[in-house]
Design an enzyme around this catalytic site. Structure first.
Site, PDB file in Angstrom:
ATOM      1  N   ARG A   1       0.827  -1.005  -0.042  1.00  0.00           N
ATOM      2  CA  ARG A   1       0.068  -0.002  -0.192  1.00  0.00           C
ATOM      3  C   ARG A   1       0.483   0.941   0.469  1.00  0.00           C
ATOM      4  O   ARG A   1       1.899   1.291   0.752  1.00  0.00           O
ATOM      5  CB  ARG A   1      -0.675  -0.144   0.980  1.00  0.00           C
ATOM      6  CG  ARG A   1      -1.543   1.007   1.418  1.00  0.00           C
ATOM      7  CD  ARG A   1      -2.715   0.970   2.336  1.00  0.00           C
ATOM      8  NE  ARG A   1      -3.721   0.920   1.963  1.00  0.00           N
ATOM      9  CZ  ARG A   1      -4.763   0.489   1.974  1.00  0.00           C
ATOM     10  NH1 ARG A   1      -5.398   1.659   3.467  1.00  0.00           N
ATOM     11  NH2 ARG A   1      -6.035   0.538   1.970  1.00  0.00           N
TER      12      ARG A   1
ATOM     13  N   HIS B   1      -7.143   0.696  -6.801  1.00  0.00           N
ATOM     14  CA  HIS B   1      -7.267  -0.475  -5.276  1.00  0.00           C
ATOM     15  C   HIS B   1      -8.370  -1.664  -5.468  1.00  0.00           C
ATOM     16  O   HIS B   1      -9.460  -1.920  -5.926  1.00  0.00           O
ATOM     17  CB  HIS B   1      -8.540   1.339  -4.309  1.00  0.00           C
ATOM     18  CG  HIS B   1      -8.316   0.497  -2.907  1.00  0.00           C
ATOM     19  ND1 HIS B   1      -7.550  -0.886  -2.389  1.00  0.00           N
ATOM     20  CD2 HIS B   1      -9.387   0.816  -1.666  1.00  0.00           C
ATOM     21  CE1 HIS B   1      -8.177  -1.217  -1.255  1.00  0.00           C
ATOM     22  NE2 HIS B   1      -8.250  -0.231  -1.260  1.00  0.00           N
TER      23      HIS B   1
ATOM     24  N   GLN C   1     -10.016  -4.209  -3.357  1.00  0.00           N
ATOM     25  CA  GLN C   1     -11.435  -3.389  -3.344  1.00  0.00           C
ATOM     26  C   GLN C   1     -12.920  -3.165  -4.223  1.00  0.00           C
ATOM     27  O   GLN C   1     -13.731  -3.976  -4.042  1.00  0.00           O
ATOM     28  CB  GLN C   1     -11.422  -2.241  -2.290  1.00  0.00           C
ATOM     29  CG  GLN C   1     -12.819  -1.115  -1.758  1.00  0.00           C
ATOM     30  CD  GLN C   1     -12.549  -1.680  -0.592  1.00  0.00           C
ATOM     31  OE1 GLN C   1     -12.371  -1.643  -0.041  1.00  0.00           O
ATOM     32  NE2 GLN C   1     -14.411  -2.008  -0.264  1.00  0.00           N
TER      33      GLN C   1
ATOM     34  N   ASP D   1     -17.508   7.752  -1.387  1.00  0.00           N
ATOM     35  CA  ASP D   1     -15.730   7.165  -0.736  1.00  0.00           C
ATOM     36  C   ASP D   1     -15.586   8.499  -0.032  1.00  0.00           C
ATOM     37  O   ASP D   1     -16.172   9.817  -0.525  1.00  0.00           O
ATOM     38  CB  ASP D   1     -14.759   7.090  -1.649  1.00  0.00           C
ATOM     39  CG  ASP D   1     -13.298   6.579  -1.008  1.00  0.00           C
ATOM     40  OD1 ASP D   1     -13.034   6.060   0.201  1.00  0.00           O
ATOM     41  OD2 ASP D   1     -12.376   6.577  -2.257  1.00  0.00           O
TER      42      ASP D   1
ATOM     43  N   CYS E   1     -16.310   1.446   0.756  1.00  0.00           N
ATOM     44  CA  CYS E   1     -15.272   0.660   1.083  1.00  0.00           C
ATOM     45  C   CYS E   1     -14.489   0.813   2.160  1.00  0.00           C
ATOM     46  O   CYS E   1     -13.951   0.093   2.977  1.00  0.00           O
ATOM     47  CB  CYS E   1     -13.911   1.276  -0.220  1.00  0.00           C
ATOM     48  SG  CYS E   1     -13.238   2.989   0.049  1.00  0.00           S
TER      49      CYS E   1
ATOM     50  N   ARG F   1     -13.293  -8.724   2.014  1.00  0.00           N
ATOM     51  CA  ARG F   1     -12.044  -8.282   0.913  1.00  0.00           C
ATOM     52  C   ARG F   1     -11.137  -9.521   2.271  1.00  0.00           C
ATOM     53  O   ARG F   1     -10.015 -10.126   1.155  1.00  0.00           O
ATOM     54  CB  ARG F   1     -11.791  -7.195   2.575  1.00  0.00           C
ATOM     55  CG  ARG F   1     -12.160  -5.698   1.704  1.00  0.00           C
ATOM     56  CD  ARG F   1     -11.212  -5.170   0.726  1.00  0.00           C
ATOM     57  NE  ARG F   1     -10.290  -5.344   0.792  1.00  0.00           N
ATOM     58  CZ  ARG F   1      -9.344  -4.132   1.101  1.00  0.00           C
ATOM     59  NH1 ARG F   1     -10.234  -3.343   1.807  1.00  0.00           N
ATOM     60  NH2 ARG F   1      -8.216  -3.661   0.801  1.00  0.00           N
TER      61      ARG F   1
HETATM   62  N1  NVA Z   1      -9.694   6.854  -1.205  1.00  0.00           N
HETATM   63  C1  NVA Z   1      -9.827   6.598   0.131  1.00  0.00           C
HETATM   64  C2  NVA Z   1      -9.882   4.680   0.310  1.00  0.00           C
HETATM   65  C3  NVA Z   1      -9.167   4.437   2.259  1.00  0.00           C
HETATM   66  C4  NVA Z   1      -9.451   2.285   1.647  1.00  0.00           C
HETATM   67  C5  NVA Z   1      -7.935   6.752   0.345  1.00  0.00           C
HETATM   68  O1  NVA Z   1      -7.106   6.243  -0.891  1.00  0.00           O
HETATM   69  O2  NVA Z   1      -8.001   6.925   1.082  1.00  0.00           O
HETATM   70  N1   CP Z   2     -11.200  -0.253   2.815  1.00  0.00           N
HETATM   71  C1   CP Z   2     -10.341  -0.032   3.233  1.00  0.00           C
HETATM   72  O1   CP Z   2      -8.897  -0.287   1.893  1.00  0.00           O
HETATM   73  O2   CP Z   2      -9.663   0.362   4.076  1.00  0.00           O
HETATM   74  P1   CP Z   2      -7.879   0.349   5.418  1.00  0.00           P
HETATM   75  O3   CP Z   2      -7.325   1.604   4.765  1.00  0.00           O
HETATM   76  O4   CP Z   2      -8.825   0.253   6.572  1.00  0.00           O
HETATM   77  O5   CP Z   2      -7.665  -0.850   4.784  1.00  0.00           O
END
Ligand code: NVA
Ligand code: CP
Length: 305
Positions: A103, A130, A133, A222, A262, A290
């Site tokens: 990540r 993502h 997800q 989101d 998500c 997930r």
């Molecule tokens: N769009 C959000 C998703 C978090 C799971 C981010 O990138 O922070």
């Molecule tokens: N939806 C998601 O990826 O959650 P986290 O940021 O908690 O991993």
């Protein structure tokens, strides 16, 4: 040859449908407490440059349930945070581990890592995509509605990593997708171009949330400011003011529509408390999935399957 899971666009519909089939099988086995150690003795390194609750826990628990071992690595307290080149880290990790989940910020970082890694690399979220997800989201749609075929899926809010991956999914799986994003916050233009070139499904971009949710079967939203955009929170709150998923907007969708998010969610911003807690919300199933989908992804990439 090893396969990576960096973006849905690397896969065919048949390959992704096979992951859903394996997800179903593994979910059933887990519920019935039937052992499914497809990755016995294997190790997954999980590298995090951004925060996480679901991704970390679902990959970690998933690897354990598959009979393997997960390893949490924060870039902050590894040499990556002190500037060790990605290509060096990737080659070293490949000598210890059977797979790597990352990540991070730029999609080019996971791509470079994958180029130098001898073992499969899984994208656990970048600024651009993502994919794990959206696979979990689609599996949730299949569970609730039987299939994604013939559905109208709506996206309301930021044209962010989630929106970009939904666009790829619409092109690959062939469902209709309407995205409502404020001007200046549209999804990635190259992702959109890629999708429109390869599909006959309807992928529509508008700035009108009502148009997006009208007769929709699935509505997604989101956060307005993703990880790394915290400094823009205030200006984004202004730009996204009309893009809240609330009861009034939900009323325009089909009566049996499902709501996805998500998570983490900001109640009172992109979604109201009554919608996320309401009868259309499938967000807890989505979060659970997930685990099941990622187990299928890991088993497909790292196992004999
Ligand atoms: N769009 C959000 C998703 C978090 C799971 C981010 O990138 O922070
Ligand atoms: N939806 C998601 O990826 O959650 P986290 O940021 O908690 O991993």
């Amino acid at each position: 040859m090893k396969r990576d899971f960096l973006a849905l666009s690397q896969f065919t519909k048949a390959e992704l449908d096979a992951i859903f089939a394996l997800t179903r099988e593994l979910k059933e086995k887990q519920k019935k407490e039937v052992e499914h150690h497809l990755l016995r003795g294997k190790t997954l390194a999980m590298i995090f440059e951004k925060s996480s609750t679901r991704t970390r826990v679902s990959f970690e628990v998933g690897m354990y349930q598959l009979g393997g071992h997960p390893l949490f690595i924060s870039t902050r307290d590894s040499q990556m945070g002190r500037g060790e080149p990605i290509k060096d880290t990737a080659r070293v990790m490949s000598r210890y581990c059977d797979g790597v989940m990352i990540r991070t910020y730029g999609q080019e970082i996971v791509e470079e890592f994958a180029r130098y890694s001898a073992v499969p690399v899984i994208n656990g979220l970048t600024d651009l995509h993502h994919p794990c997800q959206i696979m979990a989201d689609l599996f949730t749609v299949i569970e609730h509605r039987g299939s994604y075929e013939g559905l109208k899926i709506a996206w309301v809010g930021d044209g962010n990593n989630m929106a970009n991956t939904w666009i790829e999914a619409a092109a690959i799986f062939g469902f209709d997708l309407t995205l409502a994003c404020p001007k200046g916050y549209e999804p990635d233009a190259r992702v959109m171009e890629w999708a429109l070139e390869r599909t006959t499904s309807k992928i529509v971009l508008t700035d009108d949330p009502q148009e997006a949710v009208k007769y929709a079967d699935v509505i997604n939203t989101d956060v307005w400011a993703s990880m790394g955009q915290e400094a823009e929170q205030k200006e984004r709150e202004k730009a996204f003011a009309g893009y809240q998923l609330n009861e009034a907007l939900l009323d325009l969708a089909r009566g049996n529509c499902i709501v996805l998010h998500c998570l983490p969610a900001h109640r009172g911003e992109e979604i109201t408390d009554d919608v996320i807690e309401g009868p259309h919300s499938a967000v807890w199933d989505e979060a659970e999935n997930r685990l099941h989908v990622q187990k299928a992804i890991m088993a497909t990439l790292m196992g004999a399957r």
